[in-house]
Design a protein around this motif. Structure first.
Motif, PDB file in Angstrom:
ATOM      1  N   ALA A 174      16.735 -22.498  41.464  1.00 13.01           N
ATOM      2  CA  ALA A 174      16.224 -21.438  42.334  1.00 13.01           C
ATOM      3  C   ALA A 174      16.766 -20.076  41.923  1.00 13.01           C
ATOM      4  O   ALA A 174      16.108 -19.050  42.130  1.00 13.01           O
ATOM      5  CB  ALA A 174      16.597 -21.737  43.786  1.00 13.01           C
ATOM      6  N   ASN A 175      17.971 -20.045  41.342  1.00 11.75           N
ATOM      7  CA  ASN A 175      18.623 -18.775  40.990  1.00 11.75           C
ATOM      8  C   ASN A 175      18.438 -18.466  39.507  1.00 11.75           C
ATOM      9  O   ASN A 175      19.392 -18.371  38.739  1.00 11.75           O
ATOM     10  CB  ASN A 175      20.100 -18.792  41.366  1.00 11.75           C
ATOM     11  CG  ASN A 175      20.890 -19.886  40.654  1.00 11.75           C
ATOM     12  OD1 ASN A 175      20.328 -20.913  40.273  1.00 11.75           O
ATOM     13  ND2 ASN A 175      22.187 -19.678  40.473  1.00 11.75           N
ATOM     14  N   ARG A 176      17.199 -18.247  39.107  1.00  9.52           N
ATOM     15  CA  ARG A 176      16.899 -17.982  37.702  1.00  9.52           C
ATOM     16  C   ARG A 176      17.034 -16.486  37.404  1.00  9.52           C
ATOM     17  O   ARG A 176      16.110 -15.835  36.913  1.00  9.52           O
ATOM     18  CB  ARG A 176      15.510 -18.501  37.340  1.00  9.52           C
ATOM     19  CG  ARG A 176      15.461 -20.019  37.176  1.00  9.52           C
ATOM     20  CD  ARG A 176      14.063 -20.504  36.900  1.00  9.52           C
ATOM     21  NE  ARG A 176      13.276 -20.625  38.117  1.00  9.52           N
ATOM     22  CZ  ARG A 176      11.966 -20.842  38.162  1.00  9.52           C
ATOM     23  NH1 ARG A 176      11.279 -20.954  37.046  1.00  9.52           N
ATOM     24  NH2 ARG A 176      11.341 -20.947  39.307  1.00  9.52           N
ATOM     25  N   TYR A 177      18.181 -15.958  37.708  1.00  8.51           N
ATOM     26  CA  TYR A 177      18.470 -14.545  37.468  1.00  8.51           C
ATOM     27  C   TYR A 177      19.970 -14.410  37.227  1.00  8.51           C
ATOM     28  O   TYR A 177      20.763 -15.231  37.681  1.00  8.51           O
ATOM     29  CB  TYR A 177      18.055 -13.692  38.673  1.00  8.51           C
ATOM     30  CG  TYR A 177      18.596 -14.176  39.997  1.00  8.51           C
ATOM     31  CD1 TYR A 177      19.862 -13.791  40.453  1.00  8.51           C
ATOM     32  CD2 TYR A 177      17.864 -15.065  40.797  1.00  8.51           C
ATOM     33  CE1 TYR A 177      20.370 -14.245  41.658  1.00  8.51           C
ATOM     34  CE2 TYR A 177      18.360 -15.533  42.004  1.00  8.51           C
ATOM     35  CZ  TYR A 177      19.613 -15.117  42.426  1.00  8.51           C
ATOM     36  OH  TYR A 177      20.123 -15.586  43.619  1.00  8.51           O
ATOM     37  N   HIS A 178      20.326 -13.386  36.478  1.00 13.95           N
ATOM     38  CA  HIS A 178      21.743 -13.154  36.223  1.00 13.95           C
ATOM     39  C   HIS A 178      22.449 -12.778  37.519  1.00 13.95           C
ATOM     40  O   HIS A 178      21.835 -12.214  38.435  1.00 13.95           O
ATOM     41  CB  HIS A 178      21.921 -12.028  35.196  1.00 13.95           C
ATOM     42  CG  HIS A 178      21.504 -12.415  33.818  1.00 13.95           C
ATOM     43  ND1 HIS A 178      20.732 -11.602  33.010  1.00 13.95           N
ATOM     44  CD2 HIS A 178      21.748 -13.526  33.075  1.00 13.95           C
ATOM     45  CE1 HIS A 178      20.531 -12.186  31.837  1.00 13.95           C
ATOM     46  NE2 HIS A 178      21.134 -13.357  31.862  1.00 13.95           N
ATOM     47  N   PRO A 179      23.747 -13.069  37.616  1.00 12.40           N
ATOM     48  CA  PRO A 179      24.470 -12.701  38.824  1.00 12.40           C
ATOM     49  C   PRO A 179      24.342 -11.200  39.125  1.00 12.40           C
ATOM     50  O   PRO A 179      24.483 -10.362  38.228  1.00 12.40           O
ATOM     51  CB  PRO A 179      25.920 -13.075  38.498  1.00 12.40           C
ATOM     52  CG  PRO A 179      25.802 -14.161  37.488  1.00 12.40           C
ATOM     53  CD  PRO A 179      24.602 -13.801  36.665  1.00 12.40           C
ATOM     54  N   ILE A 180      24.054 -10.893  40.360  1.00 12.05           N
ATOM     55  CA  ILE A 180      23.909  -9.503  40.776  1.00 12.05           C
ATOM     56  C   ILE A 180      25.242  -8.775  40.581  1.00 12.05           C
ATOM     57  O   ILE A 180      26.290  -9.241  41.023  1.00 12.05           O
ATOM     58  CB  ILE A 180      23.473  -9.432  42.253  1.00 12.05           C
ATOM     59  CG1 ILE A 180      22.101 -10.102  42.424  1.00 12.05           C
ATOM     60  CG2 ILE A 180      23.435  -7.990  42.751  1.00 12.05           C
ATOM     61  CD1 ILE A 180      21.711 -10.346  43.859  1.00 12.05           C
ATOM     62  N   GLY A 181      25.173  -7.659  39.891  1.00 14.23           N
ATOM     63  CA  GLY A 181      26.371  -6.872  39.664  1.00 14.23           C
ATOM     64  C   GLY A 181      27.207  -7.303  38.483  1.00 14.23           C
ATOM     65  O   GLY A 181      28.260  -6.693  38.222  1.00 14.23           O
ATOM     66  N   ALA A 182      26.781  -8.316  37.730  1.00 17.85           N
ATOM     67  CA  ALA A 182      27.557  -8.747  36.560  1.00 17.85           C
ATOM     68  C   ALA A 182      27.448  -7.701  35.457  1.00 17.85           C
ATOM     69  O   ALA A 182      26.374  -7.124  35.235  1.00 17.85           O
ATOM     70  CB  ALA A 182      27.055 -10.093  36.059  1.00 17.85           C
ATOM     71  N   LYS A 239      31.826 -18.845  49.671  1.00 20.42           N
ATOM     72  CA  LYS A 239      30.679 -18.190  50.307  1.00 20.42           C
ATOM     73  C   LYS A 239      29.436 -18.182  49.423  1.00 20.42           C
ATOM     74  O   LYS A 239      28.318 -18.040  49.926  1.00 20.42           O
ATOM     75  CB  LYS A 239      31.050 -16.759  50.688  1.00 20.42           C
ATOM     76  CG  LYS A 239      32.123 -16.659  51.755  1.00 20.42           C
ATOM     77  CD  LYS A 239      32.395 -15.200  52.121  1.00 20.42           C
ATOM     78  CE  LYS A 239      33.425 -15.102  53.234  1.00 20.42           C
ATOM     79  NZ  LYS A 239      33.712 -13.688  53.595  1.00 20.42           N
ATOM     80  N   ASP A 240      29.649 -18.315  48.120  1.00 21.76           N
ATOM     81  CA  ASP A 240      28.554 -18.197  47.142  1.00 21.76           C
ATOM     82  C   ASP A 240      28.714 -19.284  46.085  1.00 21.76           C
ATOM     83  O   ASP A 240      29.131 -19.026  44.958  1.00 21.76           O
ATOM     84  CB  ASP A 240      28.613 -16.795  46.513  1.00 21.76           C
ATOM     85  CG  ASP A 240      27.550 -16.547  45.452  1.00 21.76           C
ATOM     86  OD1 ASP A 240      26.542 -17.262  45.435  1.00 21.76           O
ATOM     87  OD2 ASP A 240      27.763 -15.621  44.630  1.00 21.76           O
ATOM     88  N   PRO A 241      28.403 -20.540  46.432  1.00 18.83           N
ATOM     89  CA  PRO A 241      28.681 -21.671  45.523  1.00 18.83           C
ATOM     90  C   PRO A 241      28.011 -21.568  44.167  1.00 18.83           C
ATOM     91  O   PRO A 241      28.513 -22.138  43.186  1.00 18.83           O
ATOM     92  CB  PRO A 241      28.163 -22.882  46.306  1.00 18.83           C
ATOM     93  CG  PRO A 241      28.146 -22.453  47.734  1.00 18.83           C
ATOM     94  CD  PRO A 241      27.833 -20.992  47.713  1.00 18.83           C
ATOM     95  N   GLN A 242      26.880 -20.849  44.077  1.00 19.12           N
ATOM     96  CA  GLN A 242      26.174 -20.754  42.801  1.00 19.12           C
ATOM     97  C   GLN A 242      26.627 -19.564  41.955  1.00 19.12           C
ATOM     98  O   GLN A 242      26.152 -19.385  40.840  1.00 19.12           O
ATOM     99  CB  GLN A 242      24.668 -20.663  43.045  1.00 19.12           C
ATOM    100  CG  GLN A 242      24.089 -21.930  43.658  1.00 19.12           C
ATOM    101  CD  GLN A 242      22.589 -21.835  43.852  1.00 19.12           C
ATOM    102  OE1 GLN A 242      22.040 -20.756  44.078  1.00 19.12           O
ATOM    103  NE2 GLN A 242      21.911 -22.964  43.736  1.00 19.12           N
TER     104      GLN A 242
END
Length: 467
Positions: free
Chosen positions: A233-241, A434-437
């Motif tokens: 579901a999270n096919r995007y780079h981590p926000i703010g990386a 809080k953010d397991p992925q």
């Protein structure tokens, strides 16, 4: 180099090892690119009965971490007992034995201690070494058997190369048609020979799957329905990386059936997941053959068994395929240990490292741990799984002249990207409670300033100053 862990008081190890005159044998199995997508670690899809049996007979370390997120440096680390900062190996293009030819590698040390030592499959990366009792059995990376695919594979490393063959293959052939079946067959032979000779032995077997290309006999593909394969579901780079932490495309996209430079469709994602799971089950079956060979030879109960993945693996999650990033998925690996005489079916949530394998095998075999080893024996955890252990595990990754050094605590992963000591070019902080992925980098949030400062000081005080 100083230890990156503060010393803690370890409970005495009271395991009652078998009261036999013979030394314990060792089986060390390395599975290429295996992340904890196996049923004994809770994956609902994977069919891995051999891994499940090994877990039931031994111990599962639920939070084991590689020291480097690609094959060569990771293997160089746990086979030498030293961190990548010490070995200097931080890429796949430098053969291990060219750099550390004089170092006391795991197989070399056990040979010095009187063991017959055998190697099969993929143990090191781009290197074999000569510290084996019999000629090493090397398996091939591109092991396609379908004629048109095999032709491409056979000429890939020549000037006539037409590029890589497809990323998948599912021919209706026997297990030994592909590389890991051949490695299992060699291991079976040497185990039988060593048991007959009566000399203590170390068998190091490296299975290439589930590394690309995903080639496995059709029967393993038939274990799974492609339509049931998960899509991240999270096919995007981590926000703010930071940009330096990201990876765009990479290894998978060099294969003939995968379009380069464009995101995978859901259909191709499911095809790739199907290939990965099929290869996991294929490797699992080969593990079963090797375990059965120990039993047939009458030495299973007298053999220490360790199995690990060499690095983790992304399947589109966090916007990445394969490995080569310094995040949770690429560093978290399976680690299973069977110690003769120890309680069966145990699990540990301690933060441990692949670096700990070398001293663990030494201690379990009753051998002194060489002074150069930078990990520590896991035997105390086998005796007392819930005891206090490391405050964090450590991993690293290099891009050019910039190095990421990452620490994983019970809750957080903190990574500093530095171009030289103290010249920070990127910072990452992920909160897995809080953010397991690991979808959001929290390092720039004002409310997390105290955590960034705390972990930065931990880096400065615990990582070796000479890096």
């Amino acid at each position: 180099m100083k230890s990156i862990f503060k010393p803690i008081l370890l409970l005495s190890c009271l395991i009652a090892l078998p009261a036999v005159a013979k030394k314990l044998n060792v089986l060390f199995v390395i599975v290429d690119d295996l992340r904890p997508l196996i049923s004994c670690q809770g994956d609902p899809i994977a069919k891995t009965p051999s891994l499940d049996k090994l877990a039931a007979d031994g111990m599962v370390f639920e939070r084991a971490y590689a020291q480097y997120p690609i094959c060569g440096p990771s293997r160089g680390s746990f086979m030498s007992g030293m961190r990548p900062d010490t070995t200097g190996l931080m890429g796949n293009n430098t053969p291990f034995h060219n750099v550390l030819n004089e170092e006391l590698t795991l197989n070399r040390y056990f040979m010095q201690q009187g063991y017959a030592v055998f190697g099969a499959g993929k143990v090191y990366h781009n290197s074999i070494g000569d510290d084996w009792s019999e000629p090493y059995f090397k398996s091939e990376w591109l092991d396609h058997v379908k004629p048109e695919n095999k032709r491409k594979a056979d000429i890939f490393f020549t000037p006539k190369s037409e590029g890589l063959p497809p990323s998948i293959e599912a021919e209706d052939v026997g297990d030994d048609a592909y590389c890991d079946g051949q490695a299992a067959a060699a291991s079976e032979k040497w185990i039988a020979q060593a048991a007959k000779d009566g000399k203590p032995f170390m068998m190091v077997t490296g299975f290439r799957k589930p590394h690309l290309p995903w080639c496995a006999p059709k029967k393993y593909w038939d274990l799974y329905e492609r339509s049931a394969m998960p899509v991240a579901a999270n096919r995007y780079h981590p926000i703010g990386a930071p940009e330096i932490a990201l990876k765009h495309y990479g290894e998978l996209f060099g294969y003939g059936d995968i379009p380069n430079g464009t995101p995978l469709t859901d259909e191709l994602i499911r095809q790739s997941m199907h290939g990965y799971y099929a290869c996991v089950s294929y490797a699992d079956a080969q593990l079963g053959r090797v375990l059965d060979a120990l039993k047939k030879a009458g030495v299973y109960d007298n053999t220490i068994i360790v199995l690990c993945g060499d690095n983790g693996y992304h399947h589109g999650n966090n916007g990445v395929w394969t490995k080569g990033v310094c995040w949770e998925t690429t560093n978290h690996v399976p680690l299973l240990l069977k110690v003769p005489g120890a309680k069966k079916g145990q699990r540990s949530d301690a933060l441990v490292e692949l670096l700990d394998i070398y001293p663990t095998l030494c201690r379990t075999a009753g051998l002194p741990v060489p002074k150069h080893c930078e990990g520590k024996s896991l035997l105390p955890l086998v005796e007392h799984p819930k005891q206090e252990w490391n405050g964090f595990s450590a991993s690293q990754f290099r891009k050019g002249k910039i190095i990421a050094r990452s620490i994983r605590t019970d809750r957080y992963r903190f990574t500093l990207w530095e171009k030289g000591r103290g010249n920070v070019v990127g910072t990452e902080l992920y909160d897995y409670e809080k953010d397991p992925q690991g979808n959001v980098n929290l390092a720039a949030s004002p409310e997390n300033k105290h955590l960034v400062e705390k972990f930065t000081k931990l880096h400065q005080s615990e990582w070796p100053s000479e890096y």
